[in-house]
Design a protein around this motif. Structure first.
Motif, PDB file in Angstrom:
ATOM      1  N   ARG A  70       0.847  -1.202   0.000  1.00 50.96           N
ATOM      2  CA  ARG A  70       0.000   0.000   0.000  1.00 50.96           C
ATOM      3  C   ARG A  70       0.878   1.246   0.000  1.00 50.96           C
ATOM      4  O   ARG A  70       1.859   1.320   0.725  1.00 50.96           O
ATOM      5  CB  ARG A  70      -0.888   0.062   1.241  1.00 50.96           C
ATOM      6  N   SER A  86      -3.625   3.536  -0.541  1.00 52.24           N
ATOM      7  CA  SER A  86      -4.098   2.863  -1.753  1.00 52.24           C
ATOM      8  C   SER A  86      -4.686   1.504  -1.399  1.00 52.24           C
ATOM      9  O   SER A  86      -4.552   1.015  -0.276  1.00 52.24           O
ATOM     10  CB  SER A  86      -2.945   2.680  -2.736  1.00 52.24           C
ATOM     11  N   SER A  87      -5.295   0.882  -2.383  1.00 50.06           N
ATOM     12  CA  SER A  87      -5.816  -0.466  -2.183  1.00 50.06           C
ATOM     13  C   SER A  87      -4.647  -1.457  -2.090  1.00 50.06           C
ATOM     14  O   SER A  87      -3.525  -1.158  -2.501  1.00 50.06           O
ATOM     15  CB  SER A  87      -6.753  -0.856  -3.330  1.00 50.06           C
ATOM     16  N   ASP A  93      -3.839   2.934  -6.958  1.00 52.94           N
ATOM     17  CA  ASP A  93      -5.299   2.837  -6.890  1.00 52.94           C
ATOM     18  C   ASP A  93      -5.829   3.509  -5.623  1.00 52.94           C
ATOM     19  O   ASP A  93      -5.795   2.931  -4.547  1.00 52.94           O
ATOM     20  CB  ASP A  93      -5.722   1.368  -6.934  1.00 52.94           C
ATOM     21  N   ASP A  95      -9.031   4.886  -5.721  1.00 55.63           N
ATOM     22  CA  ASP A  95     -10.408   5.065  -6.180  1.00 55.63           C
ATOM     23  C   ASP A  95     -11.355   5.247  -4.991  1.00 55.63           C
ATOM     24  O   ASP A  95     -11.483   4.365  -4.145  1.00 55.63           O
ATOM     25  CB  ASP A  95     -10.831   3.856  -7.017  1.00 55.63           C
ATOM     26  N   ILE A  98     -14.081   2.630  -3.663  1.00 54.20           N
ATOM     27  CA  ILE A  98     -13.790   1.424  -2.884  1.00 54.20           C
ATOM     28  C   ILE A  98     -13.194   1.749  -1.518  1.00 54.20           C
ATOM     29  O   ILE A  98     -12.588   0.920  -0.885  1.00 54.20           O
ATOM     30  CB  ILE A  98     -12.870   0.445  -3.657  1.00 54.20           C
ATOM     31  N   TYR A  99     -13.381   2.995  -1.043  1.00 51.23           N
ATOM     32  CA  TYR A  99     -12.926   3.342   0.314  1.00 51.23           C
ATOM     33  C   TYR A  99     -13.647   2.463   1.332  1.00 51.23           C
ATOM     34  O   TYR A  99     -14.794   2.108   1.163  1.00 51.23           O
ATOM     35  CB  TYR A  99     -13.248   4.792   0.643  1.00 51.23           C
ATOM     36  N   GLU A 103      -9.467  -4.353   1.922  1.00 44.72           N
ATOM     37  CA  GLU A 103      -8.611  -4.462   0.741  1.00 44.72           C
ATOM     38  C   GLU A 103      -8.574  -3.159  -0.045  1.00 44.72           C
ATOM     39  O   GLU A 103      -7.756  -3.003  -0.942  1.00 44.72           O
ATOM     40  CB  GLU A 103      -9.113  -5.585  -0.184  1.00 44.72           C
ATOM     41  N   GLY A 104      -9.466  -2.226   0.271  1.00 43.55           N
ATOM     42  CA  GLY A 104      -9.636  -1.031  -0.537  1.00 43.55           C
ATOM     43  C   GLY A 104      -8.833   0.162  -0.062  1.00 43.55           C
ATOM     44  O   GLY A 104      -8.163   0.141   0.969  1.00 43.55           O
ATOM     45  N   ALA A 105      -8.935   1.209  -0.839  1.00 45.07           N
ATOM     46  CA  ALA A 105      -8.290   2.474  -0.512  1.00 45.07           C
ATOM     47  C   ALA A 105      -9.087   3.172   0.582  1.00 45.07           C
ATOM     48  O   ALA A 105     -10.252   2.850   0.820  1.00 45.07           O
ATOM     49  CB  ALA A 105      -8.230   3.348  -1.765  1.00 45.07           C
ATOM     50  N   TYR A 146      -6.503  -3.684   7.274  1.00 41.25           N
ATOM     51  CA  TYR A 146      -7.042  -2.327   7.292  1.00 41.25           C
ATOM     52  C   TYR A 146      -6.181  -1.448   8.202  1.00 41.25           C
ATOM     53  O   TYR A 146      -5.951  -1.793   9.355  1.00 41.25           O
ATOM     54  CB  TYR A 146      -8.471  -2.380   7.819  1.00 41.25           C
TER      55      TYR A 146
END
Length: 182
Positions: A70, A86-87, A93, A95, A98-99, A103-105, A146
């Motif tokens: 990340r 980032s993701s 990434d 985006d 997908i916050y 696994e997301g940003a 996370y």
């Protein structure tokens, strides 16, 4: 002309570059690419082959760190109290759609009071990133993938990102009150 381990890169400036006056850029290498951030401009990357890329998907920010696939960007231009990440596996990434997922940003504010701004971020130190304001030190630890914030010092912060150094098994930094060690 910029010279680095990636060779000579002809980097033409324009009138917009006057906005970087009196700022200190941060840099980071990820998988051979050099990333340079300056809170007033897009992050720029340089590949080993000399290719220069403006990174529009990475938020404008002052500080960069990389931990477990990340990318972390601190002191965001639109929110100086925040850090974005980032993701997983996608250091480009960020985006917003997908916050929030493990696994997301995402992003987090370090503000405990009005006017707090991120003043620095460490390189990974024993598996964590340390984020500083002028009056706090927080640990960003990956918990189930996370990033979680843990406030570890209140009343002492960091006056300059450039003062944060990892020395052996310790981290040192400067604040208005002197030199500190973790």
């Amino acid at each position: 002309m910029i010279y680095s381990q990636f060779g000579d890169v002809d980097f033409k400036s324009d009138s917009d570059y006057s906005s970087v006056k009196d700022t200190v850029p941060d840099y980071l290498t990820i998988r051979g690419d050099l990333f340079i951030s300056n809170g007033n401009r897009e992050v720029v990357s340089y590949s080993p082959g000399g290719e220069v890329t403006v990174e529009p998907s990475i938020p404008f920010g002052h500080f960069l760190s990389f931990l477990n696939t990340r990318l972390f960007v601190g002191r965001l231009s639109e929110d100086p109290s925040a850090i974005a990440w980032s993701s997983v596996g996608g250091h480009r990434d960020f985006d917003a759609s997908i916050y929030g997922g493990p696994e997301g940003a995402g992003r987090i504010s370090l503000s405990n009071r009005t006017g707090d701004t991120v003043t620095g971020m460490s390189s990974p130190f024993f598996g964590d990133i340390y984020a500083f304001t002028d009056r706090t030190v927080s640990r960003l630890r990956l918990s189930n993938g996370y990033p979680q914030r843990e406030l570890i010092i209140q009343g002492v912060g960091c006056s300059s990102h450039q003062s944060i150094r990892i020395v052996g098994n310790d981290m040192i930094w400067c604040s208005e009150k002197g030199i500190h060690s973790l």
